[in-house]
Design a protein around this motif. Structure first.
Motif, PDB file in Angstrom:
ATOM      1  N   LYS A  93      46.239  45.852  64.575  1.00 30.09           N
ATOM      2  CA  LYS A  93      44.820  45.916  64.904  1.00 30.09           C
ATOM      3  C   LYS A  93      44.288  47.289  64.506  1.00 30.09           C
ATOM      4  CE  LYS A  93      44.882  41.843  66.806  1.00 30.09           C
ATOM      5  NZ  LYS A  93      44.283  40.715  66.076  1.00 30.09           N
ATOM      6  N   ALA A  94      43.128  47.321  63.854  1.00 28.87           N
ATOM      7  CA  ALA A  94      42.537  48.598  63.462  1.00 28.87           C
ATOM      8  C   ALA A  94      41.073  48.392  63.103  1.00 28.87           C
ATOM      9  CB  ALA A  94      43.278  49.195  62.270  1.00 28.87           C
ATOM     10  N   ASP A  95      40.296  49.472  63.193  1.00 32.01           N
ATOM     11  CA  ASP A  95      38.890  49.440  62.794  1.00 32.01           C
ATOM     12  C   ASP A  95      38.739  49.585  61.282  1.00 32.01           C
ATOM     13  OD1 ASP A  95      37.788  49.502  65.572  1.00 32.01           O
ATOM     14  OD2 ASP A  95      38.795  51.450  65.598  1.00 32.01           O
ATOM     15  N   TYR A  96      39.630  50.378  60.695  1.00 29.64           N
ATOM     16  CA  TYR A  96      39.639  50.604  59.245  1.00 29.64           C
ATOM     17  C   TYR A  96      41.058  50.388  58.727  1.00 29.64           C
ATOM     18  CZ  TYR A  96      35.004  52.793  59.163  1.00 29.64           C
ATOM     19  OH  TYR A  96      33.651  53.031  59.245  1.00 29.64           O
ATOM     20  N   ILE A  97      41.175  49.671  57.636  1.00 23.88           N
ATOM     21  CA  ILE A  97      42.441  49.557  56.921  1.00 23.88           C
ATOM     22  C   ILE A  97      42.172  49.983  55.483  1.00 23.88           C
ATOM     23  CG2 ILE A  97      44.302  48.035  56.137  1.00 23.88           C
ATOM     24  CD1 ILE A  97      43.620  46.191  58.509  1.00 23.88           C
ATOM     25  N   PHE A  98      42.955  50.928  54.997  1.00 21.17           N
ATOM     26  CA  PHE A  98      42.812  51.309  53.588  1.00 21.17           C
ATOM     27  C   PHE A  98      44.143  51.141  52.874  1.00 21.17           C
ATOM     28  CE2 PHE A  98      43.329  55.301  56.000  1.00 21.17           C
ATOM     29  CZ  PHE A  98      44.385  55.905  55.346  1.00 21.17           C
ATOM     30  N   MET A  99      44.039  50.800  51.600  1.00 16.82           N
ATOM     31  CA  MET A  99      45.234  50.582  50.785  1.00 16.82           C
ATOM     32  C   MET A  99      44.977  51.124  49.381  1.00 16.82           C
ATOM     33  SD  MET A  99      44.783  46.416  50.717  1.00 16.82           S
ATOM     34  CE  MET A  99      46.284  46.048  49.856  1.00 16.82           C
ATOM     35  N   VAL A 100      45.876  51.968  48.919  1.00 19.45           N
ATOM     36  CA  VAL A 100      45.692  52.657  47.640  1.00 19.45           C
ATOM     37  C   VAL A 100      46.818  52.285  46.687  1.00 19.45           C
ATOM     38  CG1 VAL A 100      45.541  54.898  46.492  1.00 19.45           C
ATOM     39  CG2 VAL A 100      44.467  54.559  48.738  1.00 19.45           C
ATOM     40  N   GLN A 101      46.450  51.654  45.583  1.00 20.51           N
ATOM     41  CA  GLN A 101      47.413  51.217  44.565  1.00 20.51           C
ATOM     42  C   GLN A 101      48.543  50.403  45.206  1.00 20.51           C
ATOM     43  OE1 GLN A 101      48.611  54.672  42.301  1.00 20.51           O
ATOM     44  NE2 GLN A 101      46.544  55.062  41.592  1.00 20.51           N
ATOM     45  N   VAL A 102      48.151  49.529  46.106  1.00 19.88           N
ATOM     46  CA  VAL A 102      49.092  48.653  46.791  1.00 19.88           C
ATOM     47  C   VAL A 102      48.926  47.214  46.311  1.00 19.88           C
ATOM     48  CG1 VAL A 102      49.774  47.709  49.039  1.00 19.88           C
ATOM     49  CG2 VAL A 102      49.151  50.124  48.840  1.00 19.88           C
ATOM     50  N   LEU A 103      47.677  46.807  46.161  1.00 22.56           N
ATOM     51  CA  LEU A 103      47.392  45.409  45.831  1.00 22.56           C
ATOM     52  C   LEU A 103      48.066  44.980  44.529  1.00 22.56           C
ATOM     53  CD1 LEU A 103      45.713  43.392  47.474  1.00 22.56           C
ATOM     54  CD2 LEU A 103      43.832  43.763  45.861  1.00 22.56           C
ATOM     55  N   LEU A 104      48.146  45.890  43.573  1.00 21.22           N
ATOM     56  CA  LEU A 104      48.728  45.526  42.278  1.00 21.22           C
ATOM     57  C   LEU A 104      50.207  45.159  42.375  1.00 21.22           C
ATOM     58  CD1 LEU A 104      49.387  48.595  39.935  1.00 21.22           C
ATOM     59  CD2 LEU A 104      48.995  48.825  42.374  1.00 21.22           C
ATOM     60  N   HIS A 105      50.873  45.553  43.484  1.00 19.12           N
ATOM     61  CA  HIS A 105      52.291  45.235  43.671  1.00 19.12           C
ATOM     62  C   HIS A 105      52.516  43.916  44.419  1.00 19.12           C
ATOM     63  CE1 HIS A 105      53.756  49.109  42.210  1.00 19.12           C
ATOM     64  NE2 HIS A 105      52.764  49.674  42.879  1.00 19.12           N
ATOM     65  N   ILE A 106      51.442  43.264  44.865  1.00 19.35           N
ATOM     66  CA  ILE A 106      51.566  42.055  45.683  1.00 19.35           C
ATOM     67  C   ILE A 106      51.293  40.823  44.810  1.00 19.35           C
ATOM     68  CG2 ILE A 106      50.649  40.812  47.678  1.00 19.35           C
ATOM     69  CD1 ILE A 106      49.858  43.565  48.841  1.00 19.35           C
ATOM     70  N   PRO A 107      52.303  39.984  44.575  1.00 18.26           N
ATOM     71  CA  PRO A 107      52.118  38.837  43.667  1.00 18.26           C
ATOM     72  C   PRO A 107      50.998  37.896  44.114  1.00 18.26           C
ATOM     73  CG  PRO A 107      54.464  39.210  44.070  1.00 18.26           C
ATOM     74  CD  PRO A 107      53.716  40.108  45.009  1.00 18.26           C
ATOM     75  N   GLU A 108      51.016  37.477  45.369  1.00 17.70           N
ATOM     76  CA  GLU A 108      49.994  36.570  45.906  1.00 17.70           C
ATOM     77  C   GLU A 108      49.113  37.367  46.865  1.00 17.70           C
ATOM     78  OE1 GLU A 108      49.452  33.488  44.981  1.00 17.70           O
ATOM     79  OE2 GLU A 108      51.172  33.487  43.598  1.00 17.70           O
ATOM     80  N   ILE A 109      47.966  37.813  46.388  1.00 20.24           N
ATOM     81  CA  ILE A 109      47.187  38.763  47.178  1.00 20.24           C
ATOM     82  C   ILE A 109      46.372  38.103  48.288  1.00 20.24           C
ATOM     83  CG2 ILE A 109      47.112  40.398  45.263  1.00 20.24           C
ATOM     84  CD1 ILE A 109      44.176  39.614  44.836  1.00 20.24           C
ATOM     85  N   GLU A 110      45.934  36.851  48.103  1.00 23.11           N
ATOM     86  CA  GLU A 110      45.021  36.258  49.084  1.00 23.11           C
ATOM     87  C   GLU A 110      45.624  36.156  50.488  1.00 23.11           C
ATOM     88  OE1 GLU A 110      42.059  32.434  49.806  1.00 23.11           O
ATOM     89  OE2 GLU A 110      43.066  32.653  47.874  1.00 23.11           O
ATOM     90  N   PRO A 111      46.882  35.674  50.659  1.00 22.70           N
ATOM     91  CA  PRO A 111      47.433  35.604  52.021  1.00 22.70           C
ATOM     92  C   PRO A 111      47.496  36.965  52.710  1.00 22.70           C
ATOM     93  CG  PRO A 111      48.767  34.311  50.504  1.00 22.70           C
ATOM     94  CD  PRO A 111      47.813  35.104  49.670  1.00 22.70           C
ATOM     95  N   VAL A 112      47.828  38.009  51.968  1.00 24.25           N
ATOM     96  CA  VAL A 112      47.914  39.347  52.563  1.00 24.25           C
ATOM     97  C   VAL A 112      46.528  39.852  52.948  1.00 24.25           C
ATOM     98  CG1 VAL A 112      48.531  41.759  52.113  1.00 24.25           C
ATOM     99  CG2 VAL A 112      50.065  39.926  51.387  1.00 24.25           C
ATOM    100  N   LEU A 113      45.557  39.654  52.071  1.00 24.53           N
ATOM    101  CA  LEU A 113      44.194  40.075  52.386  1.00 24.53           C
ATOM    102  C   LEU A 113      43.644  39.312  53.586  1.00 24.53           C
ATOM    103  CD1 LEU A 113      42.733  40.385  48.764  1.00 24.53           C
ATOM    104  CD2 LEU A 113      43.304  42.261  50.336  1.00 24.53           C
ATOM    105  N   ALA A 114      44.004  38.044  53.698  1.00 19.14           N
ATOM    106  CA  ALA A 114      43.561  37.243  54.846  1.00 19.14           C
ATOM    107  C   ALA A 114      44.168  37.766  56.146  1.00 19.14           C
ATOM    108  CB  ALA A 114      43.926  35.777  54.637  1.00 19.14           C
ATOM    109  N   ARG A 115      45.413  38.210  56.103  1.00 17.86           N
ATOM    110  CA  ARG A 115      46.053  38.768  57.296  1.00 17.86           C
ATOM    111  C   ARG A 115      45.430  40.108  57.673  1.00 17.86           C
ATOM    112  NH1 ARG A 115      52.084  36.845  55.378  1.00 17.86           N
ATOM    113  NH2 ARG A 115      51.879  34.694  56.146  1.00 17.86           N
ATOM    114  N   LEU A 116      45.047  40.876  56.674  1.00 17.44           N
ATOM    115  CA  LEU A 116      44.361  42.136  56.962  1.00 17.44           C
ATOM    116  C   LEU A 116      42.977  41.873  57.555  1.00 17.44           C
ATOM    117  CD1 LEU A 116      45.368  44.206  53.808  1.00 17.44           C
ATOM    118  CD2 LEU A 116      46.304  44.388  56.124  1.00 17.44           C
ATOM    119  N   TYR A 117      42.310  40.838  57.080  1.00 13.73           N
ATOM    120  CA  TYR A 117      41.018  40.433  57.650  1.00 13.73           C
ATOM    121  C   TYR A 117      41.180  40.142  59.146  1.00 13.73           C
ATOM    122  CZ  TYR A 117      36.949  37.434  58.578  1.00 13.73           C
ATOM    123  OH  TYR A 117      35.820  36.867  59.113  1.00 13.73           O
ATOM    124  N   GLU A 118      42.236  39.416  59.492  1.00 14.85           N
ATOM    125  CA  GLU A 118      42.473  39.060  60.889  1.00 14.85           C
ATOM    126  C   GLU A 118      42.760  40.284  61.760  1.00 14.85           C
ATOM    127  OE1 GLU A 118      41.964  36.198  62.290  1.00 14.85           O
ATOM    128  OE2 GLU A 118      41.428  35.300  60.354  1.00 14.85           O
TER     129      GLU A 118
END
Length: 200
Positions: free
Chosen positions: A104-129
């Motif tokens: 749980k957090a008010d802000y989540i930041f990620m730097v040059q991380v997304l490019l290493h994740i093969p399937e990005i949508e599930p991870v982004l959805a979990r960060l949304y939650e």
């Protein structure tokens, strides 16, 4: 998370001048978008050795350094201990394999991380939650670069496509801009970096 085994091997020698410079540039961009967030909790997602988050400790009330690599987390724990940083903590978590329900957090930041994740949508959805209403996900990564061909990473992202995906996930307001261009910063190729702010 994507390429964890590679980062496990890189951890001890990760903090080289080029990465330290890019981390400062990225942190400055995040700070500009975060604004006055000194009473907010933040997560440095895919933190590595904490190069970005260490520049932002005074910008948030608390900062959680999160990575899927135990060796990277060990490195940032050492820094927190040696510098006696009171508002920082660590978490070793692979959001590709785990739900991250405790995150749980008010802000989540990620730097040059997304490019290493093969399937990005599930991870982004979990960060949304993990964000409350009004929370922000700040993504710093490379613009699409057709000169790069790799089986290990995405060759950057089209900002428009990422904005559409964020809105599909549920973010209500999303904006992005290119903020930095550098020589040989992406797999020895000249490249540009964008920051995307997704507001829940």
């Amino acid at each position: 998370m994507g390429n964890t085994d590679i980062f496990e091997r890189m951890a001890a020698g990760y903090d080289i001048p080029e990465r330290i410079h890019i981390a400062r540039v990225a942190a400055d961009a995040i700070r500009a978008y975060a604004g006055d967030a000194k009473d907010k909790a933040a997560v440095d997602f895919g933190c590595g050795t904490g190069l970005v988050g260490m520049n932002l400790l005074e910008d948030f009330r608390t900062l959680l350094f999160l990575d899927s690599s135990p060796n990277m987390i060990d490195r940032i724990r050492q820094k927190i201990s040696e510098l006696q940083i009171p508002n920082a903590d660590t978490l070793c978590l692979d959001l590709e394999q785990e739900t991250g329900a405790e995150l749980k957090a008010d802000y989540i930041f990620m730097v040059q991380v997304l490019l290493h994740i093969p399937e990005i949508e599930p991870v982004l959805a979990r960060l949304y939650e993990a964000l409350p209403p009004g929370g922000h996900l700040l993504v710093v990564d490379f613009d699409k670069n057709e000169h790069i061909v790799s089986d290990l990473v995405h060759n950057g992202f089209h900002q428009g496509e990422l904005i559409s995906l964020m809105k599909h996930i549920g973010f209500t307001e999303v904006k992005a801009e290119t903020f930095y261009t550098g020589k040989q910063i992406f797999m020895n190729q000249d490249a540009s970096m964008f920051i995307l702010d997704a507001h829940k």
